[in-house]
Design a protein around this motif. Sequence first.
Motif, PDB file in Angstrom:
ATOM      1  N   ARG A  72       0.836  -1.209   0.000  1.00 13.27           N
ATOM      2  CA  ARG A  72       0.000   0.000   0.000  1.00 13.27           C
ATOM      3  C   ARG A  72       0.867   1.253   0.000  1.00 13.27           C
ATOM      4  N   THR A 116      -4.475   5.043 -12.986  1.00 11.53           N
ATOM      5  CA  THR A 116      -4.458   3.896 -12.069  1.00 11.53           C
ATOM      6  C   THR A 116      -3.817   2.685 -12.725  1.00 11.53           C
ATOM      7  N   GLN A 117      -4.213   2.417 -13.987  1.00 13.28           N
ATOM      8  CA  GLN A 117      -3.648   1.266 -14.689  1.00 13.28           C
ATOM      9  C   GLN A 117      -2.164   1.456 -14.951  1.00 13.28           C
ATOM     10  N   LEU A 161      -0.303   0.831 -11.692  1.00 16.49           N
ATOM     11  CA  LEU A 161      -0.246  -0.606 -11.392  1.00 16.49           C
ATOM     12  C   LEU A 161       0.773  -1.309 -12.279  1.00 16.49           C
ATOM     13  N   THR A 163      -0.373  -7.304 -12.465  1.00 18.56           N
ATOM     14  CA  THR A 163      -1.156  -6.204 -11.876  1.00 18.56           C
ATOM     15  C   THR A 163      -2.328  -6.739 -11.046  1.00 18.56           C
ATOM     16  N   ASP A 164      -2.909  -7.863 -11.479  1.00 20.71           N
ATOM     17  CA  ASP A 164      -4.016  -8.435 -10.703  1.00 20.71           C
ATOM     18  C   ASP A 164      -3.545  -8.892  -9.320  1.00 20.71           C
ATOM     19  N   ARG A 216      -3.497  -5.785  -7.215  1.00 21.60           N
ATOM     20  CA  ARG A 216      -4.860  -5.385  -6.828  1.00 21.60           C
ATOM     21  C   ARG A 216      -5.368  -6.233  -5.657  1.00 21.60           C
ATOM     22  N   SER A 217      -5.232  -7.551  -5.789  1.00 22.03           N
ATOM     23  CA  SER A 217      -5.742  -8.439  -4.735  1.00 22.03           C
ATOM     24  C   SER A 217      -4.875  -8.397  -3.487  1.00 22.03           C
ATOM     25  N   LEU A 229      -3.330  -5.706  -2.175  1.00 26.55           N
ATOM     26  CA  LEU A 229      -3.330  -4.441  -1.446  1.00 26.55           C
ATOM     27  C   LEU A 229      -3.962  -4.559  -0.067  1.00 26.55           C
TER      28      LEU A 229
END
Length: 404
Positions: free
Chosen positions: A92, A109-110, A113, A130-131, A134-135, A137
């Motif tokens: 984070r 944002t993309q 990431l 990147t996924d 996201r998961s 964070l």
Amino acid sequence: MLPSDLLMHRFSGEELVPKRLKLDQSNLAIAQDLITLFQEAKGITKGELNRQLLELEGEETDYRIKRGLAHLLNSGFSTFETISPLEPPMLRERIFALSAQVAPSVQATQITLDHLADLLTQELGHEVLTDQIRSGLYADLPDNQILTEFEVPTSEALLHRYNLSQVQGVFYRASHLILNAHRNDPGQYKLLFRYVKLFQLMTYIEGDADHGFTLTVDGPTSLFKPSTRYGLAIAKLLPALLHVSKWSLTAELQVNDSYSGKTRTGRFALESECGLVSHYPPGKTYDSMLEAGFVERWQKAKTEWQLEREVDLIPIPGSVMIPDFRLVHPDGRTFLLEIVGYWRPEYLKKKFSQVRQAGRDDLILAISERLNLEKAGVNFNDTSARIVWFKDQLLPKAVLEVLE
């Protein structure tokens, strides 16, 4: 064990009767449905699993039973892990620092990431997607943790655990209990007393090995302030007690009455033929590698003295001492052997106090030279026991010299 809101009981006079499930086809089917759900949930989040459990509960009246069984599967058979490329707080921090450098937008944002994914791929030496960022964070939130392992029980084992947990919950509100351990194998006594010590229960012990022992245990509501933690410790003793073949107990309870809102006195009784099944493994054969090594070497020694394991119990005021071994000669002579290895000063003080109170002249103490008895405040000369010193290993030769 179960939390208080999932405990179910009724009163028969002053006697409290906890809920027990029969191992019939209906209950076994409920247990199996839950086990199957957990099996198929490997790899998903705890939050998604909880959603599926709510769907399984439906609107039926047995939802508390299902919720209790699910709780046991959750806490006793499942492993949830935080899955993230970095520790979530660090991740984070990194993503927020990068995102602060650009104006917020979907495109930004993309890009952020993708940029962090490239940086972490280089730093960690493996591809980071990147996924995964996201998961990861907020992967440290309980609902976002992933079910990674599930130890599959049988439906019978799950129902046995549920019934045991319902009975354990009785002791959360015990003011005190009296446990009678009837004449048993000495090794079973030692296992019981070991667990009493492990859970730090305030216990007064009376009796002897020939007639049995009475243990009076102060309950959590007998303290100056009721202690949930102490109540849990008493509850944890029950699965250990089930490994003892002959016993009975009675407990006085302080139970909150849901109707009147007042506290009422209750009673509970249980005995060894109660039908409950323990999930604790049987006691270890030896307490340490030191003891196991001594037994192995004794079997190779050329001597008429026979080494027997935990067959004598020495009652002392308010407690009991269980020597590790008994040595028996064909001519009828016997000695008890206690190995004092690597222990804290508090243990040493208690151990030597027990030896003094026992006052036995047939007791041999094998003491490690690594122990600083003087620093622990122990005077080993102030005992009637015979002393054997050892370094890394206790050798049969040293013990035999004392015996002869």
